[in-house]
Design a protein around this motif. Structure first.
Motif, PDB file in Angstrom:
ATOM      1  N   THR A 165      61.683  24.102  12.569  1.00  0.00           N
ATOM      2  CA  THR A 165      60.471  24.347  13.368  1.00  0.00           C
ATOM      3  C   THR A 165      60.751  24.218  14.860  1.00  0.00           C
ATOM      4  O   THR A 165      60.238  24.999  15.648  1.00  0.00           O
ATOM      5  N   GLY A 166      61.578  23.253  15.238  1.00  0.00           N
ATOM      6  CA  GLY A 166      61.900  23.076  16.656  1.00  0.00           C
ATOM      7  C   GLY A 166      62.550  24.321  17.230  1.00  0.00           C
ATOM      8  O   GLY A 166      62.148  24.829  18.289  1.00  0.00           O
ATOM      9  N   ASP A 167      63.547  24.856  16.508  1.00  0.00           N
ATOM     10  CA  ASP A 167      64.235  26.077  16.956  1.00  0.00           C
ATOM     11  C   ASP A 167      63.262  27.251  17.027  1.00  0.00           C
ATOM     12  O   ASP A 167      63.302  28.051  17.957  1.00  0.00           O
ATOM     13  N   MET A 168      62.408  27.352  16.002  1.00  0.00           N
ATOM     14  CA  MET A 168      61.461  28.477  15.962  1.00  0.00           C
ATOM     15  C   MET A 168      60.455  28.403  17.099  1.00  0.00           C
ATOM     16  O   MET A 168      60.106  29.426  17.685  1.00  0.00           O
ATOM     17  N   LEU A 169      60.002  27.188  17.403  1.00  0.00           N
ATOM     18  CA  LEU A 169      59.061  27.022  18.524  1.00  0.00           C
ATOM     19  C   LEU A 169      59.709  27.482  19.818  1.00  0.00           C
ATOM     20  O   LEU A 169      59.118  28.256  20.579  1.00  0.00           O
ATOM     21  N   ARG A 170      60.951  27.013  20.049  1.00  0.00           N
ATOM     22  CA  ARG A 170      61.648  27.408  21.280  1.00  0.00           C
ATOM     23  C   ARG A 170      61.862  28.921  21.325  1.00  0.00           C
ATOM     24  O   ARG A 170      61.686  29.550  22.366  1.00  0.00           O
ATOM     25  N   GLU A 187      47.991  24.579  13.357  1.00  0.00           N
ATOM     26  CA  GLU A 187      47.656  26.014  13.390  1.00  0.00           C
ATOM     27  C   GLU A 187      48.775  26.822  14.067  1.00  0.00           C
ATOM     28  O   GLU A 187      49.193  27.864  13.572  1.00  0.00           O
ATOM     29  N   ILE A 188      49.279  26.301  15.183  1.00  0.00           N
ATOM     30  CA  ILE A 188      50.342  27.003  15.913  1.00  0.00           C
ATOM     31  C   ILE A 188      51.643  26.981  15.113  1.00  0.00           C
ATOM     32  O   ILE A 188      52.310  28.002  14.954  1.00  0.00           O
ATOM     33  N   VAL A 189      52.001  25.805  14.575  1.00  0.00           N
ATOM     34  CA  VAL A 189      53.247  25.691  13.798  1.00  0.00           C
ATOM     35  C   VAL A 189      53.192  26.616  12.584  1.00  0.00           C
ATOM     36  O   VAL A 189      54.149  27.339  12.295  1.00  0.00           O
ATOM     37  N   VAL A 190      52.069  26.632  11.890  1.00  0.00           N
ATOM     38  CA  VAL A 190      51.917  27.487  10.710  1.00  0.00           C
ATOM     39  C   VAL A 190      52.026  28.961  11.117  1.00  0.00           C
ATOM     40  O   VAL A 190      52.659  29.761  10.430  1.00  0.00           O
ATOM     41  N   GLY A 191      51.452  29.300  12.268  1.00  0.00           N
ATOM     42  CA  GLY A 191      51.539  30.682  12.766  1.00  0.00           C
ATOM     43  C   GLY A 191      52.978  31.091  13.020  1.00  0.00           C
ATOM     44  O   GLY A 191      53.407  32.215  12.695  1.00  0.00           O
ATOM     45  N   ALA A 248      60.047  31.278  19.819  1.00  0.00           N
ATOM     46  CA  ALA A 248      58.755  31.956  20.011  1.00  0.00           C
ATOM     47  C   ALA A 248      58.304  31.861  21.467  1.00  0.00           C
ATOM     48  O   ALA A 248      57.767  32.818  22.033  1.00  0.00           O
ATOM     49  N   VAL A 249      58.565  30.706  22.077  1.00  0.00           N
ATOM     50  CA  VAL A 249      58.219  30.524  23.493  1.00  0.00           C
ATOM     51  C   VAL A 249      59.074  31.477  24.340  1.00  0.00           C
ATOM     52  O   VAL A 249      58.557  32.193  25.212  1.00  0.00           O
ATOM     53  N   ALA A 250      60.378  31.522  24.049  1.00  0.00           N
ATOM     54  CA  ALA A 250      61.291  32.388  24.811  1.00  0.00           C
ATOM     55  C   ALA A 250      60.937  33.864  24.635  1.00  0.00           C
ATOM     56  O   ALA A 250      61.013  34.647  25.587  1.00  0.00           O
ATOM     57  N   ALA A 251      60.519  34.233  23.416  1.00  0.00           N
ATOM     58  CA  ALA A 251      60.191  35.640  23.144  1.00  0.00           C
ATOM     59  C   ALA A 251      58.790  36.000  23.643  1.00  0.00           C
ATOM     60  O   ALA A 251      58.378  37.164  23.576  1.00  0.00           O
ATOM     61  N   LYS A 252      58.054  34.983  24.119  1.00  0.00           N
ATOM     62  CA  LYS A 252      56.685  35.193  24.627  1.00  0.00           C
ATOM     63  C   LYS A 252      55.771  35.868  23.601  1.00  0.00           C
ATOM     64  O   LYS A 252      54.952  36.719  23.934  1.00  0.00           O
ATOM     65  N   THR A 253      55.935  35.481  22.309  1.00  0.00           N
ATOM     66  CA  THR A 253      55.021  36.005  21.281  1.00  0.00           C
ATOM     67  C   THR A 253      53.651  35.365  21.531  1.00  0.00           C
ATOM     68  O   THR A 253      53.566  34.331  22.212  1.00  0.00           O
ATOM     69  N   PRO A 254      52.573  35.948  20.969  1.00  0.00           N
ATOM     70  CA  PRO A 254      51.249  35.341  21.185  1.00  0.00           C
ATOM     71  C   PRO A 254      51.220  33.857  20.781  1.00  0.00           C
ATOM     72  O   PRO A 254      50.690  33.013  21.510  1.00  0.00           O
ATOM     73  N   VAL A 255      51.817  33.551  19.621  1.00  0.00           N
ATOM     74  CA  VAL A 255      51.839  32.160  19.169  1.00  0.00           C
ATOM     75  C   VAL A 255      52.725  31.329  20.103  1.00  0.00           C
ATOM     76  O   VAL A 255      52.406  30.188  20.442  1.00  0.00           O
ATOM     77  N   GLY A 256      53.840  31.916  20.555  1.00  0.00           N
ATOM     78  CA  GLY A 256      54.755  31.231  21.464  1.00  0.00           C
ATOM     79  C   GLY A 256      54.086  30.875  22.781  1.00  0.00           C
ATOM     80  O   GLY A 256      54.298  29.785  23.324  1.00  0.00           O
ATOM     81  N   LEU A 257      53.264  31.794  23.298  1.00  0.00           N
ATOM     82  CA  LEU A 257      52.550  31.541  24.558  1.00  0.00           C
ATOM     83  C   LEU A 257      51.567  30.382  24.397  1.00  0.00           C
ATOM     84  O   LEU A 257      51.433  29.528  25.269  1.00  0.00           O
ATOM     85  N   LYS A 258      50.905  30.369  23.233  1.00  0.00           N
ATOM     86  CA  LYS A 258      49.969  29.272  22.942  1.00  0.00           C
ATOM     87  C   LYS A 258      50.718  27.941  22.882  1.00  0.00           C
ATOM     88  O   LYS A 258      50.294  26.933  23.432  1.00  0.00           O
ATOM     89  N   ALA A 259      51.874  27.966  22.186  1.00  0.00           N
ATOM     90  CA  ALA A 259      52.686  26.754  22.037  1.00  0.00           C
ATOM     91  C   ALA A 259      53.176  26.261  23.394  1.00  0.00           C
ATOM     92  O   ALA A 259      53.152  25.063  23.680  1.00  0.00           O
ATOM     93  N   LYS A 260      53.596  27.192  24.252  1.00  0.00           N
ATOM     94  CA  LYS A 260      54.130  26.838  25.572  1.00  0.00           C
ATOM     95  C   LYS A 260      53.070  26.097  26.389  1.00  0.00           C
ATOM     96  O   LYS A 260      53.351  25.091  27.032  1.00  0.00           O
ATOM     97  N   GLU A 261      51.847  26.617  26.314  1.00  0.00           N
ATOM     98  CA  GLU A 261      50.731  26.004  27.050  1.00  0.00           C
ATOM     99  C   GLU A 261      50.560  24.537  26.636  1.00  0.00           C
ATOM    100  O   GLU A 261      50.439  23.646  27.473  1.00  0.00           O
ATOM    101  N   ILE A 285      55.666  29.767  11.576  1.00  0.00           N
ATOM    102  CA  ILE A 285      56.335  29.885  10.264  1.00  0.00           C
ATOM    103  C   ILE A 285      55.957  31.225   9.616  1.00  0.00           C
ATOM    104  O   ILE A 285      56.810  31.928   9.087  1.00  0.00           O
ATOM    105  N   ARG A 286      54.667  31.559   9.693  1.00  0.00           N
ATOM    106  CA  ARG A 286      54.196  32.817   9.077  1.00  0.00           C
ATOM    107  C   ARG A 286      54.946  34.012   9.672  1.00  0.00           C
ATOM    108  O   ARG A 286      55.430  34.882   8.947  1.00  0.00           O
ATOM    109  N   ASP A 287      55.059  34.049  11.011  1.00  0.00           N
ATOM    110  CA  ASP A 287      55.779  35.153  11.671  1.00  0.00           C
ATOM    111  C   ASP A 287      57.239  35.175  11.244  1.00  0.00           C
ATOM    112  O   ASP A 287      57.816  36.220  10.971  1.00  0.00           O
ATOM    113  N   ARG A 288      57.855  33.990  11.172  1.00  0.00           N
ATOM    114  CA  ARG A 288      59.301  33.912  10.915  1.00  0.00           C
ATOM    115  C   ARG A 288      59.655  34.314   9.484  1.00  0.00           C
ATOM    116  O   ARG A 288      60.634  35.025   9.252  1.00  0.00           O
ATOM    117  N   ILE A 289      58.857  33.874   8.490  1.00  0.00           N
ATOM    118  CA  ILE A 289      59.218  34.194   7.106  1.00  0.00           C
ATOM    119  C   ILE A 289      58.920  35.649   6.765  1.00  0.00           C
ATOM    120  O   ILE A 289      59.353  36.149   5.740  1.00  0.00           O
TER     121      ILE A 289
END
Length: 198
Positions: free
Chosen positions: A31-36, A62-66, A38-51, A68-72
């Motif tokens: 999850t840590g790698d995926m969060l980073r 909600e953000i973490v599940v989002g 998603a933030v780097a890729a500026k996906t909608p969920v990544g932007l939310k996480a960055k904030e 995971i959903r995108d990644r799988i």
């Protein structure tokens, strides 16, 4: 094959996940790698996480599940994946089950690396001193005080996930205090048992 690795920090999940990735050709999803990512890729969920992360907050379920959903949904996870660091709570475990259900998928096994936590602290202190002796940088997580805080957080928040999966009949307990190769062999025995059930 869809697997979840659970166990306290320092139990050897990363080591075993790397071996599973190599053997089965399925990605390890941290999850840590995926969060980073998603933030780097500026996906909608990544932007939310960055904030949230920029304000010093904890990223919501909600953000973490989002993420995971995108990644799988990505092509390399089509034949399965190894989740490491997720789910951390019962709410996340329920969300994962619902998400997989929608895709007609399920978790095949949950592997808990069970360890003696007092010996675990000794293991981390040794890992840190070995790294220092080899002239390598000591991981921040390997600072004994930081590690004890992470262990406390695991016992307080995440340890509830194992009984959840035990109730669902998915949990296999592996003795994480064995030698690394023996832990791998124990995991293999469980996974071979899955093939026989199919």
């Amino acid at each position: 094959m869809r697997l979840i690795l659970v166990g306290p920090p320092g139990a050897g999940k990363g080591t075993q996940a790397a071996r599973l990735v190599e053997k089965y050709g399925i990605p390890q999803l941290s999850t840590g790698d995926m969060l980073r990512a998603a933030v780097a890729a500026k996906t909608p969920v990544g932007l939310k996480a960055k904030e949230v992360m920029d304000s010093g907050g904890l990223v919501s379920d909600e953000i973490v599940v989002g993420i995971i959903r995108d990644r799988i949904a990505e092509a390399d996870a089509k034949n399965g994946f190894i989740l490491d660091g997720f789910p951390r709570t019962i709410a996340q475990a329920d969300a994962l089950a619902a998400m997989l259900d929608e895709a007609n998928q399920k978790v095949d096994a949950v592997l808990e690396l069970r360890v003696d936590q007092t010996k675990l602290v000794d293991r981390i202190i040794k890992r840190a001193s070995d790294a220092k002796a080899a002239g390598q940088q000591v991981r921040k997580d390997d600072d004994p005080e930081v590690f004890k805080q992470r262990l406390d957080a695991y016992n307080r928040d995440t340890a509830v996930v194992a009984p959840y999966y035990e109730k669902a009949g998915l949990l296999s307990v592996i003795d994480g205090m064995q030698a690394i190769d023996d832990v791998t062999d124990s995991i293999e025995s469980v996974l071979q048992g899955l093939d026989e059930k199919v």
